[in-house]
Design an enzyme around this catalytic site. Structure first.
Site, mmCIF file in Angstrom:
data_model
loop_
_atom_site.group_PDB
_atom_site.id
_atom_site.type_symbol
_atom_site.label_atom_id
_atom_site.label_comp_id
_atom_site.label_asym_id
_atom_site.label_seq_id
_atom_site.Cartn_x
_atom_site.Cartn_y
_atom_site.Cartn_z
ATOM 1 N N ALA A 1 0.872 -1.179 0.000
ATOM 2 C CA ALA A 1 0.000 0.000 0.000
ATOM 3 C C ALA A 1 0.910 1.230 0.000
ATOM 4 C CB ALA A 1 -0.966 0.001 1.183
ATOM 5 N N HIS B 1 7.156 5.702 1.511
ATOM 6 C CA HIS B 1 7.932 4.540 1.068
ATOM 7 C C HIS B 1 8.852 4.932 -0.101
ATOM 8 C CE1 HIS B 1 4.146 2.440 2.591
ATOM 9 N NE2 HIS B 1 5.102 1.894 3.323
ATOM 10 N N ARG C 1 -2.254 3.104 6.460
ATOM 11 C CA ARG C 1 -3.524 3.044 7.199
ATOM 12 C C ARG C 1 -4.417 4.255 6.915
ATOM 13 N NH1 ARG C 1 -0.285 0.209 10.986
ATOM 14 N NH2 ARG C 1 -1.252 -1.771 11.570
HETATM 15 P P1 AMP Z 1 5.272 -0.087 6.370
HETATM 16 O O1 AMP Z 1 4.903 -0.483 4.984
HETATM 17 O O2 AMP Z 1 4.235 0.746 7.056
HETATM 18 O O3 AMP Z 1 5.755 -1.239 7.208
HETATM 19 O O4 AMP Z 1 6.508 0.884 6.236
HETATM 20 C C1 AMP Z 1 7.666 0.484 5.565
HETATM 21 C C2 AMP Z 1 8.743 1.480 5.850
HETATM 22 O O5 AMP Z 1 8.355 2.772 5.381
HETATM 23 C C3 AMP Z 1 9.026 1.616 7.358
HETATM 24 O O6 AMP Z 1 10.427 1.738 7.543
HETATM 25 C C4 AMP Z 1 8.311 2.880 7.698
HETATM 26 O O7 AMP Z 1 8.870 3.560 8.815
HETATM 27 C C5 AMP Z 1 8.498 3.694 6.438
HETATM 28 N N1 AMP Z 1 7.458 4.738 6.344
HETATM 29 C C6 AMP Z 1 6.125 4.575 6.440
HETATM 30 N N2 AMP Z 1 5.491 5.762 6.362
HETATM 31 C C7 AMP Z 1 6.459 6.697 6.235
HETATM 32 C C8 AMP Z 1 6.451 8.123 6.119
HETATM 33 N N3 AMP Z 1 5.335 8.836 6.122
HETATM 34 N N4 AMP Z 1 7.646 8.748 5.997
HETATM 35 C C9 AMP Z 1 8.807 8.053 5.999
HETATM 36 N N5 AMP Z 1 8.884 6.710 6.108
HETATM 37 C C10 AMP Z 1 7.718 6.040 6.221
#
Ligand code: AMP
Length: 277
Positions: free
Chosen positions: A31, A36, A185
């Site tokens: 997502a 990302h 989310r």
């Molecule tokens: P997730 O898919 O939510 O597990 O996130 C994957 C990676 O992207 C993790 O290292 C998160 O901390 C990073 N991430 C998610 N949202 C953000 C954001 N708004 N800014 C920077 N990094 C992010």
């Protein structure tokens, strides 16, 4: 190139490593959004090959409904990143957990605060998937967002405990113009909730401009302001040492201070953080 199996991943990566190329890894749960993408672009700048993993990892969810409702948008994800990554690893849960998830990690005091007690087993699940990805990909560098501030500390500890030769690169939080931190989310918020959610960052920012260094007073301010926003329910707001993640009493207690918040906006659990110093 989309890779589905661990065997294919290791084979492809073996060739990349043999040719002497450096590898950057960006683990995600899909997502994908510009947050990302900022990690991926950085990995691309700093390495000769970039791997992005997209896997909604069941072992890190302590809430079945949260796992079921987690957005899955693989086709859109692939379109978004195709120009920036060399390899996308998008396995099934059966593939990742051919070897059952029996590992037990210990992060000491780092996991005894904030997300730790709120989401029992969460960080063990994170460590299981990240350690397996590290073993399979063997990256020189791995990129993680500061949005998940405690997760970042856990990953740094994992690398240290296992003497892994991997540089963990923290990446700044990417936000909407409204200030709301981008998150997969957010897709689950109604239009109204989405608008209200921008108050989280507004309140955090205001809390950095108070005329006090007393942490109890700053936390009270944040709790009071959060309570004024309909749709919000505060789970916790902790002001902690940015290295040890342990709560502090006064902003002058230590050199690195971060405020970490978890708020339910309607049914959706949002996290964010802000640096005081
Ligand atoms: P997730 O898919 O939510 O597990 O996130 C994957 C990676 O992207 C993790 O290292 C998160 O901390 C990073 N991430 C998610 N949202 C953000 C954001 N708004 N800014 C920077 N990094 C992010």
């Amino acid at each position: 190139m989309v890779i589905k199996t661990v065997e294919d991943l290791q084979e492809v990566l073996f060739r990349v490593h043999s040719s002497g190329k450096s590898v950057g890894l960006v683990p995600t749960m899909g997502a994908l959004h510009d947050g990302h993408l900022s990690l991926i672009k950085r990995a691309r700048r700093e390495n000769q090959a970039t791997v992005c993993s997209i896997f909604v990892n069941p072992t890190q969810f302590n809430n079945k409904e949260d796992l079921e409702k987690y957005p899955r948008t693989l086709d859109d994800d692939l379109k978004m990143i195709e120009d920036y990554v060399d390899f996308v690893f998008a396995p099934t849960a059966e593939e990742v957990y051919k070897e059952p998830a029996t590992e037990h990690y210990d992060f000491g005091d780092l996991e005894k605060v904030m997300e730790g007690p709120m989401r029992p087993g969460h960080f063990n699940g994170v460590a299981i998937i990240v350690k397996r990805l590290f073993d399979w990909v063997k990256p020189e560098r791995a990129y993680f967002g500061e949005k998940d501030f405690q997760q970042l500390a856990i990953i740094k500890s994992l690398v240290k405990q296992y003497h892994l030769d991997i540089e963990v690169i923290p990446c700044p939080i990417v936000r909407e113009d409204s200030g709301l931190a981008l998150s997969s989310r957010n897709k689950r918020l109604s239009e109204y909730e989405h608008k209200q959610a921008a108050n989280i960052y507004r309140i955090l920012q205001e809390s950095t401009h108070l005329e006090t260094t007393d942490v109890a007073k700053i936390r009270q301010f944040v709790a009071d302001e959060i309570a004024k926003v309909d749709t919000f329910r505060l789970e916790y707001y902790e002001i902690v040492d940015g290295e040890t993640l342990q709560p502090i009493q006064n902003l002058n207690d230590t050199d690195s201070v971060v405020g970490c918040i978890t708020v339910y906006c309607g049914e959706v659990r949002l996290i964010d953080n802000i640096r005081y110093k």
